[in-house]
Write an enzyme that holds these catalytic residues in place. Structure first.
Site, short mmCIF file in Angstrom:
data_model
loop_
_atom_site.label_atom_id
_atom_site.label_comp_id
_atom_site.label_asym_id
_atom_site.label_seq_id
_atom_site.Cartn_x
_atom_site.Cartn_y
_atom_site.Cartn_z
N PRO A 9 54.84 -70.11 2.24
CA PRO A 9 54.85 -70.47 3.71
C PRO A 9 53.67 -71.51 3.94
O PRO A 9 52.30 -71.25 3.43
CB PRO A 9 54.81 -69.47 4.49
CG PRO A 9 54.57 -68.21 3.61
CD PRO A 9 55.27 -68.49 2.20
N ASN A 10 53.84 -72.35 4.93
CA ASN A 10 52.95 -73.64 5.23
C ASN A 10 52.34 -74.44 4.21
O ASN A 10 51.38 -75.21 4.58
CB ASN A 10 51.63 -72.56 5.93
CG ASN A 10 52.04 -71.52 7.04
OD1 ASN A 10 52.57 -72.17 7.97
ND2 ASN A 10 51.60 -70.35 6.82
N ARG A 17 47.13 -79.13 7.28
CA ARG A 17 46.53 -77.62 7.33
C ARG A 17 45.20 -77.44 6.81
O ARG A 17 45.07 -77.93 5.51
CB ARG A 17 47.68 -76.94 6.53
CG ARG A 17 47.19 -75.46 6.23
CD ARG A 17 48.06 -74.74 5.38
NE ARG A 17 47.86 -73.33 5.24
CZ ARG A 17 48.24 -72.62 4.34
NH1 ARG A 17 48.70 -72.94 3.39
NH2 ARG A 17 47.97 -71.35 4.58
N TYR A 22 42.22 -76.87 1.98
CA TYR A 22 43.44 -77.31 1.20
C TYR A 22 43.53 -78.55 0.59
O TYR A 22 44.64 -79.14 0.00
CB TYR A 22 44.77 -76.71 1.72
CG TYR A 22 45.02 -75.48 2.12
CD1 TYR A 22 45.07 -74.58 0.97
CD2 TYR A 22 44.65 -74.74 3.37
CE1 TYR A 22 45.27 -73.21 1.08
CE2 TYR A 22 44.76 -73.29 3.50
CZ TYR A 22 44.97 -72.39 2.37
OH TYR A 22 44.96 -71.14 2.64
N ASN A 73 53.19 -70.54 -6.20
CA ASN A 73 52.38 -70.25 -5.08
C ASN A 73 53.06 -69.54 -4.01
O ASN A 73 53.50 -70.32 -3.10
CB ASN A 73 51.56 -71.70 -4.66
CG ASN A 73 50.48 -71.31 -3.74
OD1 ASN A 73 50.21 -70.41 -3.27
ND2 ASN A 73 49.52 -72.39 -3.41
N ALA A 76 50.94 -66.84 1.61
CA ALA A 76 50.72 -65.66 2.32
C ALA A 76 51.30 -64.40 1.84
O ALA A 76 50.93 -63.42 1.79
CB ALA A 76 50.53 -66.07 4.08
N HIS A 79 50.01 -61.82 -0.82
CA HIS A 79 49.12 -60.50 -0.29
C HIS A 79 50.04 -59.64 0.44
O HIS A 79 49.53 -58.57 0.66
CB HIS A 79 48.15 -61.19 0.34
CG HIS A 79 47.31 -62.18 0.02
ND1 HIS A 79 46.76 -62.41 -1.10
CD2 HIS A 79 47.32 -63.53 0.79
CE1 HIS A 79 46.39 -63.71 -1.43
NE2 HIS A 79 46.51 -64.45 -0.10
N ASP A 86 59.14 -58.03 -7.10
CA ASP A 86 60.30 -57.57 -7.63
C ASP A 86 61.13 -58.46 -8.16
O ASP A 86 61.80 -58.62 -9.44
CB ASP A 86 60.93 -56.57 -6.72
CG ASP A 86 60.35 -55.44 -6.68
OD1 ASP A 86 59.28 -54.87 -7.33
OD2 ASP A 86 60.57 -54.36 -5.76
N GLU A 97 50.99 -67.90 -11.45
CA GLU A 97 50.69 -67.81 -10.17
C GLU A 97 49.47 -69.13 -9.97
O GLU A 97 48.57 -69.12 -10.60
CB GLU A 97 49.81 -66.49 -9.94
CG GLU A 97 49.37 -66.42 -8.66
CD GLU A 97 48.46 -65.11 -8.68
OE1 GLU A 97 48.13 -64.54 -9.62
OE2 GLU A 97 48.35 -64.51 -7.53
N HIS A 99 46.99 -70.41 -6.87
CA HIS A 99 46.32 -70.70 -5.45
C HIS A 99 45.35 -71.86 -5.41
O HIS A 99 44.46 -71.88 -6.34
CB HIS A 99 45.53 -69.48 -5.16
CG HIS A 99 46.62 -68.28 -5.10
ND1 HIS A 99 47.34 -68.16 -4.15
CD2 HIS A 99 46.58 -67.11 -6.12
CE1 HIS A 99 48.53 -67.10 -4.53
NE2 HIS A 99 47.72 -66.65 -5.55
N ARG A 106 37.45 -65.40 -0.88
CA ARG A 106 37.94 -65.20 0.64
C ARG A 106 37.91 -63.85 1.12
O ARG A 106 37.46 -63.18 0.76
CB ARG A 106 39.20 -66.23 0.96
CG ARG A 106 39.11 -67.60 0.43
CD ARG A 106 40.17 -68.52 0.62
NE ARG A 106 40.77 -68.49 2.28
CZ ARG A 106 41.77 -68.99 2.52
NH1 ARG A 106 42.61 -69.64 1.35
NH2 ARG A 106 42.11 -69.26 3.54
N ARG A 110 43.14 -61.08 1.31
CA ARG A 110 43.51 -61.70 0.45
C ARG A 110 43.09 -61.41 -1.23
O ARG A 110 43.46 -62.20 -2.11
CB ARG A 110 42.98 -63.35 0.51
CG ARG A 110 43.53 -63.75 1.86
CD ARG A 110 42.95 -65.47 2.10
NE ARG A 110 42.83 -65.95 3.14
CZ ARG A 110 43.89 -66.15 4.10
NH1 ARG A 110 45.16 -66.37 3.30
NH2 ARG A 110 43.82 -66.72 5.22
C1 DQA Z 1 46.91 -69.99 -0.87
C2 DQA Z 1 46.08 -68.65 -0.61
C3 DQA Z 1 46.76 -67.82 0.39
O1 DQA Z 1 45.81 -66.83 0.71
C4 DQA Z 1 47.16 -68.22 1.71
O2 DQA Z 1 47.86 -67.65 2.52
C5 DQA Z 1 48.01 -69.75 1.42
C6 DQA Z 1 47.57 -70.52 0.41
C7 DQA Z 1 46.25 -71.18 -1.66
O3 DQA Z 1 46.84 -71.81 -2.10
O4 DQA Z 1 45.20 -71.05 -1.77
O5 DQA Z 1 49.13 -69.98 2.17
O6 DQA Z 1 48.13 -69.52 -1.74
#
Ligand code: DQA
Length: 148
Positions: A9-10, A17, A22, A73, A76, A79, A86, A97, A99, A106, A110
């Site tokens: 998401p996002n 954003r 980011y 990635n 959110a 977390h 699963d 993974e 980020h 942070r 997180r």
């Molecule tokens: C994120 C870090 C997460 O805590 C956050 O909710 C994101 C982006 C990152 O790429 O740094 O949406 O995964």
């Protein structure tokens, strides 16, 4: 070799954003960067982004059919989502993974990564380059598995 690059998401709002955190490159710029890296390495890649947890679970499950590894990635959902953890365990594909930010520095909420518990590689706080580093990690891991 084919990889799935999954974003939660996002991340569709990259570039808009919180650019101080980011960066200013948008989601398409991320796709272009990773596509170019995969092309240069002779790797096929599918991209998927969703703001919905179940859609991400479905995409992980679908990767069983045609992918050798997953770059994820979960944003959110990192977390909070036992469902994504699963799903990654269920498909048992090599996973890395990513980020963009250094989540270790942070907020306390997180500091836990459920998805990360099912990943063999962790690329944290390396910006968009973290995705490319994750591709390299998986390429090596998958080739090792094939005995190369
Ligand atoms: C994120 C870090 C997460 O805590 C956050 O909710 C994101 C982006 C990152 O790429 O740094 O949406 O995964």
């Amino acid at each position: 070799m084919k990889l799935l690059v999954l974003n939660g998401p996002n991340l569709n709002l990259l570039g808009v954003r919180e650019p101080g955190l980011y960066g200013t490159v948008d989601y398409q710029g991320l796709v272009d960067l990773v596509q170019a890296a995969c092309d240069a390495r002779g790797i096929q890649v599918r991209f998927y982004q969703s703001n919905h947890e179940g859609d991400l679970v479905d995409a992980i499950q679908a990767a069983r059919q045609d992918c050798d590894g997953i770059v994820i990635n979960p944003a959110a959902y990192t977390h909070t989502s036992v469902a994504i953890l699963d799903a990654l365990k269920a498909v048992a594909l090599p996973a890395a993974e990513v980020h963009i930010t250094d989540v270790t520095k942070r907020e306390p909420f997180r500091q836990i990564s459920y998805a990360g518990m099912a990943c063999q590689g962790h690329f944290i706080g390396q910006g968009l380059q973290g995705y490319v580093n994750a591709v390299d990690f998986l390429m090596e891991k998958i080739n090792e598995g094939k005995g190369n």
